[in-house]
Design an enzyme around this catalytic site. Structure first.
Site, PDB file in Angstrom:
ATOM      1  CG  ASP A 107      -1.929   1.032   1.312  1.00 48.18           C
ATOM      2  OD1 ASP A 107      -2.176   1.698   0.296  1.00 48.18           O
ATOM      3  OD2 ASP A 107      -2.481   1.252   2.402  1.00 48.18           O
ATOM      4  CG  PHE A 156      -9.498  -1.112   2.811  1.00 50.98           C
ATOM      5  CD1 PHE A 156      -8.252  -0.793   3.325  1.00 50.98           C
ATOM      6  CD2 PHE A 156     -10.188  -2.182   3.355  1.00 50.98           C
ATOM      7  CE1 PHE A 156      -7.688  -1.525   4.363  1.00 50.98           C
ATOM      8  CE2 PHE A 156      -9.628  -2.927   4.397  1.00 50.98           C
ATOM      9  CZ  PHE A 156      -8.391  -2.592   4.897  1.00 50.98           C
ATOM     10  NE  ARG A 169      -6.273 -11.586   8.999  1.00 53.08           N
ATOM     11  CZ  ARG A 169      -5.422 -10.587   8.770  1.00 53.08           C
ATOM     12  NH1 ARG A 169      -4.894 -10.433   7.583  1.00 53.08           N
ATOM     13  NH2 ARG A 169      -5.108  -9.741   9.737  1.00 53.08           N
TER      14      ARG A 169
HETATM   15  P1  IMP Z   1       1.855  -0.586   3.758  1.00 55.26           P
HETATM   16  O1  IMP Z   1       2.902  -0.636   4.821  1.00 55.26           O
HETATM   17  O2  IMP Z   1       1.125   0.713   3.755  1.00 55.26           O
HETATM   18  O3  IMP Z   1       2.410  -0.948   2.376  1.00 55.26           O
HETATM   19  O4  IMP Z   1       0.746  -1.650   4.111  1.00 55.26           O
HETATM   20  C1  IMP Z   1       1.093  -2.900   4.513  1.00 55.26           C
HETATM   21  C2  IMP Z   1      -0.047  -3.711   5.063  1.00 55.26           C
HETATM   22  O5  IMP Z   1      -1.262  -2.973   5.261  1.00 55.26           O
HETATM   23  C3  IMP Z   1      -0.422  -4.813   4.114  1.00 55.26           C
HETATM   24  O6  IMP Z   1       0.474  -5.904   4.185  1.00 55.26           O
HETATM   25  C4  IMP Z   1      -1.809  -5.146   4.597  1.00 55.26           C
HETATM   26  O7  IMP Z   1      -1.740  -6.016   5.704  1.00 55.26           O
HETATM   27  C5  IMP Z   1      -2.370  -3.802   5.012  1.00 55.26           C
HETATM   28  N1  IMP Z   1      -3.186  -3.224   3.912  1.00 55.26           N
HETATM   29  C6  IMP Z   1      -2.837  -2.255   3.047  1.00 55.26           C
HETATM   30  N2  IMP Z   1      -3.818  -2.006   2.147  1.00 55.26           N
HETATM   31  C7  IMP Z   1      -4.819  -2.862   2.461  1.00 55.26           C
HETATM   32  C8  IMP Z   1      -6.122  -3.106   1.886  1.00 55.26           C
HETATM   33  O8  IMP Z   1      -6.570  -2.512   0.889  1.00 55.26           O
HETATM   34  N3  IMP Z   1      -6.861  -4.079   2.495  1.00 55.26           N
HETATM   35  C9  IMP Z   1      -6.424  -4.784   3.560  1.00 55.26           C
HETATM   36  N4  IMP Z   1      -5.222  -4.588   4.129  1.00 55.26           N
HETATM   37  C10 IMP Z   1      -4.416  -3.646   3.577  1.00 55.26           C
END
Ligand code: IMP
Ligand code: MG
Length: 183
Positions: A107, A156, A169
């Site tokens: 993300d 999301f 999940r």
């Molecule tokens: P980041 O550090 O912002 O890249 O996000 C890492 C973690 O956030 C991912 O491994 C997911 O567990 C969670 N995450 C990010 N976007 C989503 C989404 O759209 N749905 C569900 N979980 C998300």
């Protein structure tokens, strides 16, 4: 569970179970070719990567080891808290190992940029990333995954390991969560 079981909670289905299996199979083929003749340690990021790890590892026509890390960068909602901490570390000494971090989504990139840096200081021979999904518009940290299943819009999503407050999940498909569920 199937999308039909949570129909009203989803705006649309982005990827069906079959599409996911096909794409994970393609990623496994590429990984098998790239790592031919080298040992390979898959590191899954708990808890979201459980499904993709299980399918990717089984799609690989070779031996691999699997280990797991749990990292927290999110609260229980849909926005990053910006804080990263290790909840569960590796059991494996990765000195000299070829490490492929397996995750379900990038993300902002905060979690994986931090993780790759952290693993890099432990003397791994190489550290690469395989992620099923990536949101290019949300990226704020420099993360360059070697394997990406699909780029998706900045929305999301849930299913196939991806949760909202620990639910969805176990949904077989990946879908966009309807705003009424989280607002
Ligand atoms: P980041 O550090 O912002 O890249 O996000 C890492 C973690 O956030 C991912 O491994 C997911 O567990 C969670 N995450 C990010 N976007 C989503 C989404 O759209 N749905 C569900 N979980 C998300
Ligand atoms: Mg994750």
């Amino acid at each position: 569970m199937d999308a039909a079981h949570v129909e009203n909670d989803l705006v649309n289905i982005l990827f069906t179970e079959d599409q996911i299996q096909e794409r994970v199979g393609q990623m496994a083929e590429q990984i098998a070719a790239d790592y031919e003749g080298r040992d390979l340690l898959l590191v899954g990021v708990l808890r979201g990567a459980v499904m993709v790890m299980a399918d990717l590892a089984r799609a690989l026509p070779r031996h691999v080891e699997m280990d797991w890390m749990a990292i927290s960068s999110y609260g229980s909602g849909t926005k990053s808290s910006g804080v990263v901490r290790i909840l569960k570390d590796l059991d494996t000494d990765i000195t000299g190992r070829h490490v492929l971090v397996v995750d379900e989504i990038i993300d902002t990139g905060l979690t994986l940029s931090w993780l790759v840096n952290s693993l890099g200081t432990r003397g791994a021979a190489s550290v690469e990333i395989a992620t099923l999904l990536r949101k290019p518009e949300a990226l704020t940290m420099p993360v360059e995954p070697r394997y990406v299943g699909w780029d998706i819009p900045n929305e999301f999503v849930v299913g196939y390991g991806l949760d909202f407050r620990e639910r969805y999940r176990n949904l077989r498909d990946i879908g966009t969560l309807a705003p009424h569920v989280y607002s």
